[in-house]
Design an enzyme around this catalytic site. Structure first.
Site, mmCIF file in Angstrom:
data_model
loop_
_atom_site.group_PDB
_atom_site.id
_atom_site.type_symbol
_atom_site.label_atom_id
_atom_site.label_comp_id
_atom_site.label_asym_id
_atom_site.label_seq_id
_atom_site.Cartn_x
_atom_site.Cartn_y
_atom_site.Cartn_z
ATOM 1 N N GLU A 95 -11.440 -3.896 -2.706
ATOM 2 C CA GLU A 95 -10.468 -2.958 -3.256
ATOM 3 C C GLU A 95 -10.348 -3.182 -4.768
ATOM 4 O O GLU A 95 -9.618 -4.054 -5.218
ATOM 5 C CB GLU A 95 -9.120 -3.163 -2.565
ATOM 6 C CG GLU A 95 -9.171 -2.993 -1.055
ATOM 7 C CD GLU A 95 -8.034 -3.705 -0.368
ATOM 8 O OE1 GLU A 95 -6.876 -3.268 -0.541
ATOM 9 O OE2 GLU A 95 -8.283 -4.714 0.327
ATOM 10 N N HIS A 116 0.792 -1.230 0.000
ATOM 11 C CA HIS A 116 0.000 0.000 0.000
ATOM 12 C C HIS A 116 0.825 1.282 0.000
ATOM 13 O O HIS A 116 0.499 2.265 0.665
ATOM 14 C CB HIS A 116 -0.953 0.009 1.190
ATOM 15 C CG HIS A 116 -2.031 -1.034 1.119
ATOM 16 N ND1 HIS A 116 -2.517 -1.540 -0.061
ATOM 17 C CD2 HIS A 116 -2.727 -1.673 2.114
ATOM 18 C CE1 HIS A 116 -3.465 -2.434 0.202
ATOM 19 N NE2 HIS A 116 -3.605 -2.533 1.507
ATOM 20 N N HIS A 118 -9.698 1.813 0.552
ATOM 21 C CA HIS A 118 -9.580 0.700 1.496
ATOM 22 C C HIS A 118 -10.651 0.766 2.583
ATOM 23 O O HIS A 118 -10.384 0.467 3.746
ATOM 24 C CB HIS A 118 -8.182 0.697 2.122
ATOM 25 C CG HIS A 118 -7.725 -0.646 2.598
ATOM 26 N ND1 HIS A 118 -8.280 -1.288 3.675
ATOM 27 C CD2 HIS A 118 -6.760 -1.478 2.131
ATOM 28 C CE1 HIS A 118 -7.673 -2.435 3.882
ATOM 29 N NE2 HIS A 118 -6.735 -2.585 2.947
#
Length: 392
Positions: free
Chosen positions: A354, A148, A222
């Site tokens: 996601e 991420h 997210h």
């Protein structure tokens, strides 16, 4: 897609509002300064202070409200969606995303509640990739892998924010410039994320980016969802459908092996609706997998996911331009995080959807490319649409 008003036009519509509060601060009695942009008697944007970061930057909460009374809270820290308040089949409003009453909750370490993650959402194996003959080294912040965007990804920066309206569409446009070399990535990347709330109870998320040097880009939101709005402390009873015949198989560290395996006849199969908890015990560690969406020829928004919470009747449908969706069943939540309304976020308290390109794509030439080159535009859209289903 709406043609949004310019910042000047949006600013000209700002008017002082009295006693305007966000869904996440309803229990506070302290009066705060806020401003409100009114588009009609019902659709509106309000904004108010949401705290201050330790380094001194102020954070603002923007609350979007549509004519049906659906509300979406967004802060300019991490481009975080703090709340989505929608009705159940009886008209009772409830917040269907996990989050916090104040900024401090969002400053704890991952799990990235509500944030836009990047420059590369999901994992990159061993924190390395090679592009145009040069190897780039990234932070290993998830075991041996990069996750991420690294130690300080897009979820941990303050974005510039511009509220806008057009007709009954209201939204906020958030922009961030990621400098060349940030978290090890090449190129200066200019990113814009636009959230739009429509009269049809849709939250549209449009991602736009440009670079001056070739770089991998994979942006996603997210948010953790629980469509019971807190009336159930887990999401195992939610009925899920994913429009995908294949998923990307992963190794023990959740990095794709390269195989795209059929879901048919396995607990990974959600081509027909199944309760999330029905077969989760057969999946080691729980669901945390990228599904290869069944996209027909051509571009544009296509059906990806449908989720139903049977008791409340709330329905969430996801359409996207992306080739994949990471379905995550909240396996790493463990009850140590206390969220909005003193809720304890236990294992499986929420699920994530996601929409994205595939994990570790920079190291898999056969996956859809995530490389953005100078002169190209990253242009992806995902829409969450909320409705209700009557009791059977």
């Amino acid at each position: 897609m709406s043609n949004h008003l310019s910042l000047l036009a949006a600013t000209a519509l700002l008017a002082t509002a009295v006693g305007c509060t966000s869904p996440s601060n309803e229990d506070q009695t302290e009066t705060v300064d806020s401003t409100e942009t009114t588009t009609t008697a019902e659709a509106r944007i309000s904004q108010e202070p949401f705290g201050q970061l330790p380094e001194g930057d102020s954070v603002t909460l923007y609350t979007l409200t549509n004519p049906s009374g659906v509300k979406v809270g967004i802060i300019n820290y991490g481009a975080i969606v703090t709340s989505i308040v929608v009705p159940d089949r009886n008209g009772e409003m409830g917040d269907v995303v996990l989050g916090f009453d104040n900024l401090e909750g969002y400053l704890i370490p991952p799990p990235y509640f509500g944030a836009v993650v990047g420059r590369y959402g999901n994992r990159i194996a061993n924190g390395k990739f090679t592009l145009n003959g040069q190897t780039y080294t990234l932070a290993k912040n998830n075991g041996p892998n990069h996750l991420h965007g690294g130690n300080k990804g897009f979820d941990k920066v303050v974005w510039d924010a511009e509220p806008f309206e057009e007709g009954d569409d209201v939204g906020v446009r958030l922009s961030y410039t990621s400098p060349d070399g940030e978290e090890g990535y090449p190129g200066t990347l200019q990113v814009t994320v636009t959230y739009t709330l429509t009269p049809d109870n849709e939250l549209e998320m449009h991602y736009d980016a440009e670079t001056d040097k070739a770089t991998p880009v994979n942006l996603t939101n997210h948010s953790y969802f629980n469509l019971s709005a807190g009336k159930s402390n887990d999401i195992l009873g939610h009925e899920l459908m994913i429009n995908a015949d294949r998923y990307t198989v992963v190794d023990a560290t959740l990095i794709p092996t390269g195989e795209q395996r059929p879901v048919e006849g396995t607990p990974m199969d959600f081509t027909a609706p199944h309760a999330i908890g029905e077969r989760i015990a057969q999946v080691e560690g729980g669901y945390d997998h990228n599904y290869v969406l069944n996209r027909t020829s051509g571009e544009g928004l296509q059906k990806a996911v449908r989720v139903v919470e049977p008791t409340s009747g709330r329905v969430m449908e996801v359409t996207t331009t992306q080739p994949g969706v990471q379905f995550y069943s909240g396996n790493f939540l463990d009850g140590t995080i206390t969220g909005r309304g003193n809720a304890s976020y236990i294992k499986h308290a929420g699920f994530c959807l996601e929409t994205q390109h595939f994990p570790d794509s920079p190291n898999h030439p056969d996956f859809p490319s995530t490389v953005l080159n100078p002169g190209e535009r990253y242009d992806e859209t995902t829409v969450y649409r909320f409705s209700v289903q009557q009791a059977q």
